[in-house]
Design a protein around this motif. Structure first.
Motif, mmCIF file in Angstrom:
data_model
loop_
_atom_site.group_PDB
_atom_site.id
_atom_site.type_symbol
_atom_site.label_atom_id
_atom_site.label_comp_id
_atom_site.label_asym_id
_atom_site.label_seq_id
_atom_site.Cartn_x
_atom_site.Cartn_y
_atom_site.Cartn_z
ATOM 1 N N LYS A 241 46.754 42.261 31.617
ATOM 2 C CA LYS A 241 47.543 41.105 31.189
ATOM 3 C C LYS A 241 47.245 39.866 32.012
ATOM 4 O O LYS A 241 47.199 38.756 31.487
ATOM 5 C CB LYS A 241 49.045 41.416 31.311
ATOM 6 C CG LYS A 241 49.665 41.931 30.023
ATOM 7 C CD LYS A 241 49.895 40.799 29.033
ATOM 8 C CE LYS A 241 50.327 41.348 27.669
ATOM 9 N NZ LYS A 241 49.515 41.026 26.558
ATOM 10 N N THR A 242 47.082 40.070 33.336
ATOM 11 C CA THR A 242 46.917 38.908 34.213
ATOM 12 C C THR A 242 45.448 38.643 34.506
ATOM 13 O O THR A 242 45.125 37.829 35.372
ATOM 14 C CB THR A 242 47.642 39.141 35.549
ATOM 15 O OG1 THR A 242 47.116 40.333 36.141
ATOM 16 C CG2 THR A 242 49.126 39.277 35.351
ATOM 17 N N ASN A 243 44.611 39.347 33.765
ATOM 18 C CA ASN A 243 43.181 39.131 33.906
ATOM 19 C C ASN A 243 42.717 39.300 35.358
ATOM 20 O O ASN A 243 41.844 38.598 35.828
ATOM 21 C CB ASN A 243 42.842 37.737 33.387
ATOM 22 C CG ASN A 243 41.456 37.714 32.768
ATOM 23 O OD1 ASN A 243 40.809 38.769 32.665
ATOM 24 N ND2 ASN A 243 41.001 36.546 32.372
ATOM 25 N N GLY A 244 43.331 40.217 36.065
ATOM 26 C CA GLY A 244 42.904 40.543 37.425
ATOM 27 C C GLY A 244 43.387 39.594 38.506
ATOM 28 O O GLY A 244 42.971 39.700 39.655
ATOM 29 N N ASN A 245 44.271 38.688 38.174
ATOM 30 C CA ASN A 245 44.773 37.730 39.163
ATOM 31 C C ASN A 245 45.934 38.341 39.947
ATOM 32 O O ASN A 245 47.014 38.564 39.420
ATOM 33 C CB ASN A 245 45.232 36.469 38.420
ATOM 34 C CG ASN A 245 45.688 35.388 39.370
ATOM 35 O OD1 ASN A 245 46.388 35.657 40.354
ATOM 36 N ND2 ASN A 245 45.305 34.165 39.080
ATOM 37 N N ILE A 246 45.680 38.648 41.249
ATOM 38 C CA ILE A 246 46.643 39.372 42.067
ATOM 39 C C ILE A 246 47.968 38.623 42.223
ATOM 40 O O ILE A 246 49.047 39.200 42.083
ATOM 41 C CB ILE A 246 46.082 39.668 43.476
ATOM 42 C CG1 ILE A 246 44.912 40.637 43.365
ATOM 43 C CG2 ILE A 246 47.166 40.197 44.400
ATOM 44 C CD1 ILE A 246 45.183 42.015 43.850
ATOM 45 N N ALA A 247 47.855 37.322 42.508
ATOM 46 C CA ALA A 247 49.083 36.547 42.739
ATOM 47 C C ALA A 247 49.970 36.592 41.504
ATOM 48 O O ALA A 247 51.173 36.873 41.576
ATOM 49 C CB ALA A 247 48.719 35.108 43.087
ATOM 50 N N MET A 248 49.342 36.359 40.376
ATOM 51 C CA MET A 248 50.095 36.354 39.135
ATOM 52 C C MET A 248 50.671 37.747 38.851
ATOM 53 O O MET A 248 51.844 37.882 38.465
ATOM 54 C CB MET A 248 49.153 35.944 37.996
ATOM 55 C CG MET A 248 49.870 35.322 36.815
ATOM 56 S SD MET A 248 48.879 35.489 35.360
ATOM 57 C CE MET A 248 47.910 34.051 35.381
#
Ligand SMILES: Nc1ncnc2c1ncn2[C@@H]1O[C@H](COP(=O)(O)OP(=O)(O)OP(=O)(O)O)[C@@H](O)[C@H]1O
Ligand SMILES: [Mg+2]
Length: 447
Positions: free
Chosen positions: A415-422
């Protein structure tokens, strides 16, 4: 008993299946027609139209008959003659010359090729274009209208119940009930009453009289699912129903006739159970009057594409989900193992359709599915759990939590395309904890 033993009912055509007519004298000399049944006359729409005004519009009809040709004069004006005699209806030998008006015809037997059937890739709700499935469709088409008892064998999720339904829906019993009895879920104490019904007061708790499964399905089909789980002590009772086509409710002695067709299925190897004394051989032979074996999905990968597109087509109309799949994603699906067979493919497609961001499922949208694949123990594990044993609590819990974490993380990171912060924000956990979880499951973020 061999697989597809129903072949015994697929009798090849022995007698000639058609006739051939040649006009040997008269204005249309040389005209030929062949077919299962031929009408001949002056009419444009006769199978063999001849330009002879002394011949009636529909003069005669020809059909093959044991050893000869059945000739029926259709009350023609000038009649049909064979060796000088006028025919009404008669069987003439092959090669006979018939006279009609100013024309003469020769009639012969002919072997009509089966009309080319369109190659079908479905039979009712069953889909497939593999040879195995097409063969199955042909069998089902012939089996369905019969009263034969059918036993369906196949691994989990291979479509056994669907086949049973199709057999019913395509049978003359279609308007009557299709009743499923899950033999694995039969409570031992109530089994007999569930099957055969009971009289009021037959046992404690039997307040009102009740019909059993067989009576309830009268006129229709009973599907005995997981029949391999039928307790040994019930087996002779079921056998009796199959043999006598009547049941006796618990607490009664009056037999009641029932008209049911029995279809049964199991993923177990019933023949092995027979050998081991866990299943009565006489019952097995009754149930398996006709035996169908469904192949695993891995044995018919050609079906994956058509199943996938159908499952996508069936996605709820107003759901926000993908309705198409890319070539690359399809190619990936074709390489998987599917221990859960068609059911597993269906779940995979539905999950991916919901999880993916665009209208088309791409390989990256299957990432989540790849994780599930990896997380799975070998298939033997599933079978072990099926023997009714209860695993040790701690281990079982750890496995369940691991499975949950994997599934959750995969979904989150997709869902977050691999963006850790998100991802951490969305999940409501600290970044470092998320990172440790990802590491534990061998997942990498974009960082
Ligand atoms: N050939 C097929 N075409 C379309 N759908 C299929 C086909 N085979 C199976 N399915 C679908 O896959 C799922 C599983 O099928 P089904 O319940 O008939 O399997 P089963 O062999 O009875 O499994 P189990 O042994 O676990 O009870 C169902 O949703 C069914 O509709
Ligand atoms: Mg089933």
């Amino acid at each position: 008993m061999s697989e597809f033993s129903t072949r015994t009912i697929l009798r090849p055509r022995t007698a000639a299946s058609g006739v051939r007519v040649t006009v040997v004298a008269g204005p249309s000399t040389g005209a030929v027609a062949a077919g299962r049944k031929i009408t001949l006359g002056r009419s444009r729409v006769a199978d063999l139209a001849i330009a002879d005004f002394t011949v009636s519009e529909f003069h005669l009809e020809l059909a093959p008959h044991e050893g000869g040709i059945d000739v029926r004069d259709l009350e023609s004006w000038n009649g049909t003659y064979f060796e000088g005699g006028r025919l009404g209806r008669a069987v003439v030998p092959p090669g006979a010359i018939l006279a009609l008006g100013q024309s003469a015809i020769r009639v012969d037997l002919a072997n009509e090729p089966e009309p080319a059937r369109p190659v079908r890739d479905s039979f009712r709700t069953l889909l497939g274009r593999s040879t195995a499935m097409r063969e199955l469709f042909g069998l089902l088409e012939r089996l369905a209208p019969t009263e034969l008892t059918v036993f369906i064998e196949g691994p989990t999720g291979s479509g056994k119940e669907l086949v049973a339904r199709v057999l019913h829906d395509e049978s003359p019993r279609a308007g009557r009930p299709f009743t499923v009895l899950d033999c694995a879920a039969l409570p031992a104490s109530l089994a007999e009453s569930v099957l055969f019904g009971h009289a009021a007061g037959a046992f404690t708790g039997a307040v009102a009289a009740r019909a059993g499964v067989f009576e309830a399905a009268d006129g229709g089909t009973v599907f005995l699912d997981e029949v391999g789980d039928l307790p040994l002590d019930l087996q002779p009772k079921l056998l009796r129903v199959l043999e006598q086509r009547q049941i006796v409710r618990l607490g009664e002695n009056r037999p009641r006739p029932v008209s049911v067709r029995v279809v049964s299925a199991t993923w177990r190897d019933l023949r092995r159970m027979v050998n081991q004394g866990q299943f009565r051989d006489d019952l097995y032979f009754r149930l398996a009057q006709t035996r169908l074996v469904l192949p695993s999905l891995a044995e018919r990968r050609e079906d994956i594409e058509i199943l996938t597109t159908e499952f996508l087509r069936r996605m709820p109309r107003n759901a926000a989900c993908a309705r198409a799949i890319s070539r690359e994603a399809l190619a990936e699906l074709a390489t998987r193992t599917y221990p859960g067979n068609v059911r597993e493919l269906k779940n995979t497609i539905e999950r991916a359709a919901y999880m993916c961001d665009g209208p088309v499922i791409r390989p990256q949208d299957l990432a989540f599915e790849r994780l599930l694949e990896r997380g799975r123990e070998p298939a033997s594990h599933e079978e072990e759990a099926d023997d009714g044993s209860v695993p040790e609590f701690k281990g079982a819990k750890r496995t369940a939590v691991d499975d949950f974490e994997q599934a959750y993380l995969a979904r989150l990171m997709t869902k977050t395309n691999g963006n850790i912060a998100m991802a951490a924000g969305l999940a409501g956990i600290e970044r470092h904890y998320l990172r440790s979880l990802l590491k534990k499951h061998g997942l990498h973020s974009r960082e």
